[in-house]
Design a protein around this motif. Structure first.
Motif, PDB file in Angstrom:
ATOM      1  N   ASP A  29      12.965 -65.441 -26.792  1.00 21.86           N
ATOM      2  CA  ASP A  29      11.619 -65.353 -25.041  1.00 21.86           C
ATOM      3  C   ASP A  29      13.080 -65.453 -24.693  1.00 21.86           C
TER       4      ASP A  29
ATOM      5  N   ARG B  14      15.687 -62.785 -24.342  1.00 22.88           N
ATOM      6  CA  ARG B  14      15.482 -61.129 -23.395  1.00 22.88           C
ATOM      7  C   ARG B  14      15.233 -61.020 -21.856  1.00 22.88           C
ATOM      8  N   GLY B  15      14.707 -62.851 -21.030  1.00 27.75           N
ATOM      9  CA  GLY B  15      15.379 -63.170 -19.852  1.00 27.75           C
ATOM     10  C   GLY B  15      16.069 -62.700 -19.383  1.00 27.75           C
TER      11      GLY B  15
ATOM     12  N   ASN C 260       3.515 -52.506 -15.068  1.00 29.21           N
ATOM     13  CA  ASN C 260       3.618 -54.283 -14.901  1.00 29.21           C
ATOM     14  C   ASN C 260       3.992 -54.776 -13.734  1.00 29.21           C
TER      15      ASN C 260
ATOM     16  N   LEU D  35       3.373 -58.402 -11.601  1.00 31.95           N
ATOM     17  CA  LEU D  35       2.345 -59.727 -11.834  1.00 31.95           C
ATOM     18  C   LEU D  35       1.493 -59.032 -10.473  1.00 31.95           C
TER      19      LEU D  35
ATOM     20  N   PHE E  67      12.792 -67.484 -15.766  1.00 34.53           N
ATOM     21  CA  PHE E  67      13.159 -68.186 -16.768  1.00 34.53           C
ATOM     22  C   PHE E  67      14.396 -67.722 -17.111  1.00 34.53           C
TER      23      PHE E  67
ATOM     24  N   ARG F  74      -2.561 -58.860 -20.226  1.00 36.11           N
ATOM     25  CA  ARG F  74      -1.597 -58.477 -19.525  1.00 36.11           C
ATOM     26  C   ARG F  74      -0.871 -59.564 -18.797  1.00 36.11           C
ATOM     27  N   GLN F  75      -1.033 -60.148 -18.084  1.00 32.86           N
ATOM     28  CA  GLN F  75      -0.258 -61.326 -17.012  1.00 32.86           C
ATOM     29  C   GLN F  75       0.034 -61.856 -18.215  1.00 32.86           C
TER      30      GLN F  75
ATOM     31  N   ILE G  28       3.254 -59.575 -19.429  1.00 31.95           N
ATOM     32  CA  ILE G  28       4.729 -59.473 -18.641  1.00 31.95           C
ATOM     33  C   ILE G  28       5.538 -60.863 -18.424  1.00 31.95           C
ATOM     34  N   LEU G  29       4.509 -61.763 -18.230  1.00 31.71           N
ATOM     35  CA  LEU G  29       5.589 -63.603 -18.185  1.00 31.71           C
ATOM     36  C   LEU G  29       6.466 -63.492 -19.555  1.00 31.71           C
ATOM     37  N   ARG G  30       6.142 -62.812 -20.751  1.00 26.68           N
ATOM     38  CA  ARG G  30       6.406 -63.061 -22.395  1.00 26.68           C
ATOM     39  C   ARG G  30       7.411 -62.383 -21.961  1.00 26.68           C
ATOM     40  N   VAL G  31       7.374 -60.828 -21.955  1.00 27.70           N
ATOM     41  CA  VAL G  31       8.676 -59.642 -21.311  1.00 27.70           C
ATOM     42  C   VAL G  31       9.765 -60.731 -20.689  1.00 27.70           C
ATOM     43  N   LEU G  32       9.252 -61.006 -19.475  1.00 32.26           N
ATOM     44  CA  LEU G  32      10.055 -61.999 -18.129  1.00 32.26           C
ATOM     45  C   LEU G  32      10.600 -63.524 -19.080  1.00 32.26           C
ATOM     46  N   GLY G  33      10.941 -63.462 -20.010  1.00 36.15           N
ATOM     47  CA  GLY G  33      11.285 -64.685 -20.873  1.00 36.15           C
ATOM     48  C   GLY G  33      10.718 -65.901 -21.070  1.00 36.15           C
ATOM     49  N   ALA G  34       9.472 -66.055 -20.665  1.00 37.49           N
ATOM     50  CA  ALA G  34       8.575 -67.255 -20.429  1.00 37.49           C
ATOM     51  C   ALA G  34       8.428 -66.709 -21.906  1.00 37.49           C
ATOM     52  N   SER G  35       8.695 -68.178 -22.858  1.00 35.49           N
ATOM     53  CA  SER G  35       8.302 -68.360 -24.273  1.00 35.49           C
ATOM     54  C   SER G  35       6.316 -68.737 -24.828  1.00 35.49           C
ATOM     55  N   GLN G  36       6.019 -69.299 -25.778  1.00 36.08           N
ATOM     56  CA  GLN G  36       4.536 -69.364 -26.323  1.00 36.08           C
ATOM     57  C   GLN G  36       4.578 -70.441 -25.584  1.00 36.08           C
TER      58      GLN G  36
ATOM     59  N   ARG H  90       5.483 -72.036 -22.914  1.00 34.94           N
ATOM     60  CA  ARG H  90       5.227 -72.345 -22.057  1.00 34.94           C
ATOM     61  C   ARG H  90       4.112 -71.746 -20.951  1.00 34.94           C
TER      62      ARG H  90
ATOM     63  N   VAL I 234       2.373 -59.903 -27.401  1.00 36.09           N
ATOM     64  CA  VAL I 234       2.642 -59.144 -25.835  1.00 36.09           C
ATOM     65  C   VAL I 234       2.612 -57.542 -26.349  1.00 36.09           C
ATOM     66  N   VAL I 235       2.969 -56.955 -26.792  1.00 32.20           N
ATOM     67  CA  VAL I 235       3.056 -54.963 -27.432  1.00 32.20           C
ATOM     68  C   VAL I 235       1.611 -54.706 -27.118  1.00 32.20           C
TER      69      VAL I 235
ATOM     70  N   LEU J 272       1.127 -55.320 -23.158  1.00 27.32           N
ATOM     71  CA  LEU J 272       1.316 -54.208 -22.236  1.00 27.32           C
ATOM     72  C   LEU J 272       1.673 -52.795 -22.054  1.00 27.32           C
TER      73      LEU J 272
END
Lengths: 218, 433
Positions: free
Chosen positions: A76, A79-80, A91, A93, A108, B332-333, B336-344, B346, B425-426, B429
């Motif tokens: 993660d 990726r970030g 997408n 927020l 992140f 969705r929120q 998105i946070l996961r795509v941006l790099g937030a871990s599970q 977090r 996540v998929v 999205l």
């Protein structure tokens, strides 16, 4: 260093879907359009590259880091920090302003916190967002797309993945949008892998990868 | 931008749901706090009322009834004690002090206690806190009265006001009370509040009560002896004219000698046994009887607390349901946070933090509500049953309730947080619709 290197990628799903990419690479800063028929696996490939899904076989490396072998929080975080994503529906927020959307992305990453706001403001300015404090859900489609591009570049990624970024736009606006995305990636030194089923976009890319013939790709 | 900002923004995005769940937590916290505060305050009010009297002698049927009647003015004791018996009790032991009391009259529903001057000099309504006057002084002569703080406030009495006492406890509207209209009593002193039941009473000298009742009974006797005569209305009885049979009291407050600064004495059991063996009256240790009263009501007490805890748990379950259902909207929120790099982990923490904040906000609002409820309930208890209680919540209870509510809220957040943790996540999205 390649921005992206894929070797021997295989993925099969129940129902008969198969994705096979024997070899695919993108050099640093290179831009390519990924094409395939609808349901041909364009989005799935982007998800695999982003580490959102795992392949059955093969390896995927971004900036020479084998993301497919990273696990959990490390994947993660990588990726970030290294991959930016732009989606068809952006997408973003909701409930957050444009600048906050960028700052959440940087939260992140390893980008120093003290520089988050100034970097976000500069990026939004570059992409023509005049009111960074405006809530994204109140922005026009064009503005939202610009914010999405800015967010994808916020953490200085090596690679930007754009999944059908122009699918909801008319041809004139699609051309403008793809131009904006390409220019922004070029300006920030990020490689771009863009998917689209729109044949008119081919003219914008010097390299087009057809998923049906990836073996022929470099 | 911090995790806290994301949590707050998420809560404000779901404003209605957040408000409802915070209110639910607040109501349950307030209910629990009010019940605990009222229980503690009620106990304190009862304990305060017994003051520094070690024993109470009365002709009531049981020690508990004697204390409720003699110290908390529940009812007028039904049987009197004659003066000769009082004198014998007084001489039977080397008491620190003895104070005779007589209950039975009232003023517009407020009880009137006739007593001796020592009631204001020796008896302390609250341990270690003697009486103080906010105006005037103690009574010196017959037909003078001293008024408790609450009674003065309730009836608007001041020094110099005149009262017409009524025979019988009656009610605030004067129902079932015979008024002694020939003998107005003048207010000579107003007492400072003590937080005890004594605040709602009016005090006169024993002689006042005795003379009024003696005149009435002698008039009745005269009327019975000479039924033809119409005018018996000018009979006047002075204290020195009182017969022994007219000097009746309903209670005796007693204190055994103690060492300076101490409240307990080894002489107390001896004095207690002596009174029980030698006199045909009920002898009560007020503090002990108040403890007994709490034992009697403790079952109801536990039931109330259990109900409040059940409400709190119900609040937590509602919170869990609200958060769990919101996860559909937040898929969705989270993606998105996961795509941006937030871990599970977090994302799990963010949802759990939302629950904790709802718990904390609910507790804060609950404490405020409890303060309002407590004040209203305290005023209502005082108005209806005359129990003067201080609804102040103690800090320990507040901290414990807040911690319990926050803990329950966090526990309620675990299931929704796990759902967020497992969000694919998929799928999240994908464009809606």
């Amino acid at each position: 260093m390649n921005a992206l290197s894929i070797t021997g990628l295989e993925l099969a799903r129940p129902g008969g879907f198969r994705l096979s990419v024997p070899s695919l690479s993108l050099a640093q800063g290179e831009q390519a359009l990924l094409v395939a028929p609808s349901g041909g696996g364009k989005s799935t490939l982007l998800h695999l590259v982003a580490g959102l899904e795992d392949p059955d076989a093969g390896s995927i490396a971004v900036a020479d880091m084998p993301i497919s072998s990273l696990r959990g929080a490390a994947r993660d975080a990588f990726r970030g920090a290294s991959i930016g994503m732009v989606f068809q529906t952006f997408n973003l927020l909701h409930g957050f302003s444009a600048i906050e959307n960028l700052m959440v992305a940087m939260m992140f990453s390893s980008v120093p916190a003290a520089t988050h706001e100034s970097r976000a403001r500069a990026l939004l300015g570059e992409l023509g967002i005049e009111r960074p404090e405006q809530a994204v859900e109140t922005m026009s489609v064009g503005q939202q797309q610009r914010v999405a591009v800015a967010r994808a570049l916020a953490c200085r990624p090596t690679l930007v993945l754009a999944d059908e970024p122009t699918a909801s736009l008319d041809p004139a606006n699609a051309a403008t949008a793809i131009g904006l995305l390409q220019r922004a990636c070029r300006d920030h030194g990020a490689a771009l892998l863009c998917t689209s089923h729109d044949p008119t976009l081919r003219a914008h890319f010097s390299r087009v990868i057809d998923l049906g013939t990836t073996e022929a790709a470099r | 931008m911090t995790d806290f900002t994301i949590v707050l923004r998420s809560l404000s995005l779901r404003r209605f749901s957040t408000t409802v769940t915070v209110t639910m937590v607040a109501v349950s916290v307030a209910l629990l706090l009010v019940l605990l505060a009222m229980r503690d305050a009620g106990r304190a009010a009862f304990r305060r009322g017994t003051g520094n009297a070690h024993l109470l002698v009365s002709a009531d049927t049981s020690p508990l009834v004697a204390v409720l009647n003699g110290m908390f003015y529940a009812n007028a004791p039904s049987q009197p004690i004659d003066w000769a018996a009082y004198m014998k009790i007084r001489e039977a032991f080397p008491w620190s002090w003895t104070i005779p009391t007589q209950l039975g009259d009232s003023f517009r529903g407020s009880p009137v206690m006739a007593t001796s001057k020592e009631f204001f000099t020796n008896f302390e309504p609250v341990l270690g806190q003697p009486w103080t006057f906010v105006a005037g002084k103690g009574f010196e002569a017959p037909y003078e009265a001293v008024v408790g703080a609450e009674a003065a406030r309730l009836h608007g009495l001041k020094v110099g006001s005149e009262l017409v006492l009524a025979h019988g406890v009656g009610t605030a509207s004067g129902e079932a009370a015979h008024e002694h209209e020939d003998h107005p009593v003048e207010v000579v002193g107003i007492l400072a509040p003590t937080g005890s039941a004594h605040d709602r009473a009016i005090f006169t000298s024993l002689e006042t009560g005795w003379c009024v009742h003696a005149e009435e009974s002698r008039l009745k006797e005269a009327a019975a002896a000479n039924p033809g005569e119409d005018d018996h209305g000018h009979l006047h009885v002075d204290p020195e004219d009182l017969r022994d049979s007219e000097k009746l009291i309903t209670g005796i407050l007693l204190r055994v000698p103690t060492r300076p600064g101490e409240q307990v004495s080894s002489a107390l059991p001896v004095a207690f046994d002596l009174l029980r063996r030698q006199f045909p009256f009920t002898v009560a240790q007020p503090a002990q009887q108040v403890g007994r009263l709490f034992e009697i009501v403790s079952g109801v007490d536990t039931l109330f607390i259990a109900m409040a805890v059940a409400v709190m748990v119900a609040g937590a379950l509602s919170l869990m349901l609200a958060l769990y259902n919101s996860m559909d909207l937040r898929r969705r929120q989270v993606a998105i946070l996961r795509v941006l790099g937030a871990s599970q982990g977090r994302v799990f923490g963010l949802v759990l933090a939302e629950s904790a904040i709802i718990g904390l906000l609910g507790s804060g609002l609950g404490i405020a509500l409890a303060a309002v409820f407590g004040t209203v309930a305290s005023a209502e208890l005082q108005r209806r049953v005359g129990l003067v209680i201080d609804p102040t919540m103690d800090l320990r209870t507040i901290v414990l309730c807040t911690a319990a509510a926050t803990f329950l809220a966090c526990a309620a957040g675990i299931v929704p947080a796990l759902r967020a943790y497992r969000t694919a996540v998929v799928q999240g999205l994908r464009p809606l619709g």
